[in-house]
Design a protein around this motif. Sequence first.
Motif, mmCIF file in Angstrom:
data_model
loop_
_atom_site.group_PDB
_atom_site.id
_atom_site.type_symbol
_atom_site.label_atom_id
_atom_site.label_comp_id
_atom_site.label_asym_id
_atom_site.label_seq_id
_atom_site.Cartn_x
_atom_site.Cartn_y
_atom_site.Cartn_z
ATOM 1 N N GLY A 1 30.275 37.889 26.928
ATOM 2 C CA GLY A 1 31.466 38.580 27.392
ATOM 3 C C GLY A 1 31.126 39.390 28.639
ATOM 4 O O GLY A 1 30.274 40.272 28.587
ATOM 5 N N ILE A 2 31.787 39.084 29.757
ATOM 6 C CA ILE A 2 31.499 39.735 31.025
ATOM 7 C C ILE A 2 32.641 40.672 31.398
ATOM 8 O O ILE A 2 33.801 40.244 31.457
ATOM 9 C CB ILE A 2 31.276 38.707 32.149
ATOM 10 N N GLY A 3 32.288 41.941 31.639
ATOM 11 C CA GLY A 3 33.295 42.947 31.942
ATOM 12 C C GLY A 3 33.012 43.700 33.224
ATOM 13 O O GLY A 3 32.367 43.190 34.150
ATOM 14 N N GLY A 4 33.439 44.954 33.247
ATOM 15 C CA GLY A 4 33.365 45.764 34.451
ATOM 16 C C GLY A 4 31.972 45.980 34.992
ATOM 17 O O GLY A 4 31.806 46.214 36.197
ATOM 18 N N VAL A 5 30.954 45.901 34.133
ATOM 19 C CA VAL A 5 29.572 46.093 34.587
ATOM 20 C C VAL A 5 29.222 45.104 35.701
ATOM 21 O O VAL A 5 28.417 45.411 36.584
ATOM 22 C CB VAL A 5 28.589 45.958 33.407
ATOM 23 N N LEU B 1 34.639 51.404 30.678
ATOM 24 C CA LEU B 1 33.976 50.538 31.655
ATOM 25 C C LEU B 1 34.926 49.918 32.680
ATOM 26 O O LEU B 1 34.877 48.709 32.947
ATOM 27 C CB LEU B 1 33.195 49.431 30.935
ATOM 28 N N ALA B 2 35.766 50.736 33.268
ATOM 29 C CA ALA B 2 36.669 50.230 34.307
ATOM 30 C C ALA B 2 35.866 49.663 35.472
ATOM 31 O O ALA B 2 34.868 50.245 35.897
ATOM 32 C CB ALA B 2 37.593 51.343 34.799
ATOM 33 N N PRO B 3 36.297 48.521 36.005
ATOM 34 C CA PRO B 3 35.563 47.918 37.121
ATOM 35 C C PRO B 3 35.770 48.700 38.421
ATOM 36 O O PRO B 3 36.740 49.429 38.575
ATOM 37 C CB PRO B 3 36.183 46.521 37.230
ATOM 38 N N THR B 4 34.841 48.529 39.340
ATOM 39 C CA THR B 4 34.994 49.051 40.686
ATOM 40 C C THR B 4 36.254 48.420 41.294
ATOM 41 O O THR B 4 36.466 47.218 41.122
ATOM 42 C CB THR B 4 33.752 48.673 41.536
ATOM 43 N N VAL C 1 44.983 45.025 33.024
ATOM 44 C CA VAL C 1 45.454 44.606 34.349
ATOM 45 C C VAL C 1 44.307 44.477 35.350
ATOM 46 O O VAL C 1 44.437 43.797 36.376
ATOM 47 C CB VAL C 1 46.526 45.592 34.880
ATOM 48 N N TYR C 2 43.159 45.084 35.050
ATOM 49 C CA TYR C 2 42.012 45.012 35.958
ATOM 50 C C TYR C 2 41.161 43.760 35.742
ATOM 51 O O TYR C 2 40.170 43.559 36.443
ATOM 52 C CB TYR C 2 41.131 46.256 35.806
ATOM 53 N N LEU C 3 41.541 42.919 34.789
ATOM 54 C CA LEU C 3 40.733 41.729 34.509
ATOM 55 C C LEU C 3 40.557 40.825 35.740
ATOM 56 O O LEU C 3 39.478 40.258 35.924
ATOM 57 C CB LEU C 3 41.335 40.947 33.343
ATOM 58 N N PRO C 4 41.567 40.664 36.600
ATOM 59 C CA PRO C 4 41.355 39.845 37.802
ATOM 60 C C PRO C 4 40.226 40.349 38.699
ATOM 61 O O PRO C 4 39.582 39.544 39.387
ATOM 62 C CB PRO C 4 42.712 39.916 38.517
#
Length: 255
Positions: A175-179, A208-211, A221-224
């Motif tokens: 599973g790949i996320g904001g990191v 872990l919100a992405p940059t 909504v930040y998944l893109p």
Amino acid sequence: MTLIDSHAHIYSEKFDEDRADAVARAQEKGVKRIYMPNIDHTSIDAMLEAEEKYPGVCLPMMGLHPTSVGKDFERELYIVEEWLGKRKFAALGECGTDLYWDKSFLPQQQEALKVQVELAKKHQLPIVLHSRDSFSETYEILAAAQDGTLRGIFHCFSGTPEEAQKVKELGFLMGIGGVATFKNGGLDKVLPQVQLEDLVLETDCPYLAPTPHRGKRNEPVYLPLIANRVAELLQQPVETVAEKTTENALNLFKL
């Protein structure tokens, strides 16, 4: 472009003021499904309420998070087992081990994981794993139990290329996320060495919100943003990343 958030705590109290808007924002950006990992008995009602309000979009798992494993973990596991006998869930999770917050209950965490691995087998469910600062401890239990029927996700994967290879050989996904978007997250050295067939995308919101939203509340909504970063690192079109990770998630989660 269709995306699936394979790990999101959208039922968290952090969304109590705007959950409907958060789900709507995600859907507008192509995030069609949001899979919700359980924490412990205190999170079940909120999770199932989110499922009821957003049917077919917010889909629940059932499990006991390692940071909720304490002296009474058997009681918590009884509740998990009881729920698994009542109805269908998308997966057994999230469960695993965690040596970041507290090392004192590692033996109990390991025992709780072993029990949940057997429950996953019994109910023919994929298993969603938490392994913060404890990849080896988690992997060893799964590898010992793998009989060809276990499948699932090492959620929030941020390990080494060697650990990524172990996950693949085990038959699990990462599973790949904001990191992946963090400057010093380390995945820029790992993802170019893996295949899209081994990945699913996640937010782990509200964490872990992405940059460029790091430090703020995360949401589906930040998944893109994560999909774009994976596409960049794998040198693939983002549409290909979206299509393949969505296919991987749908093949894993039957609910």
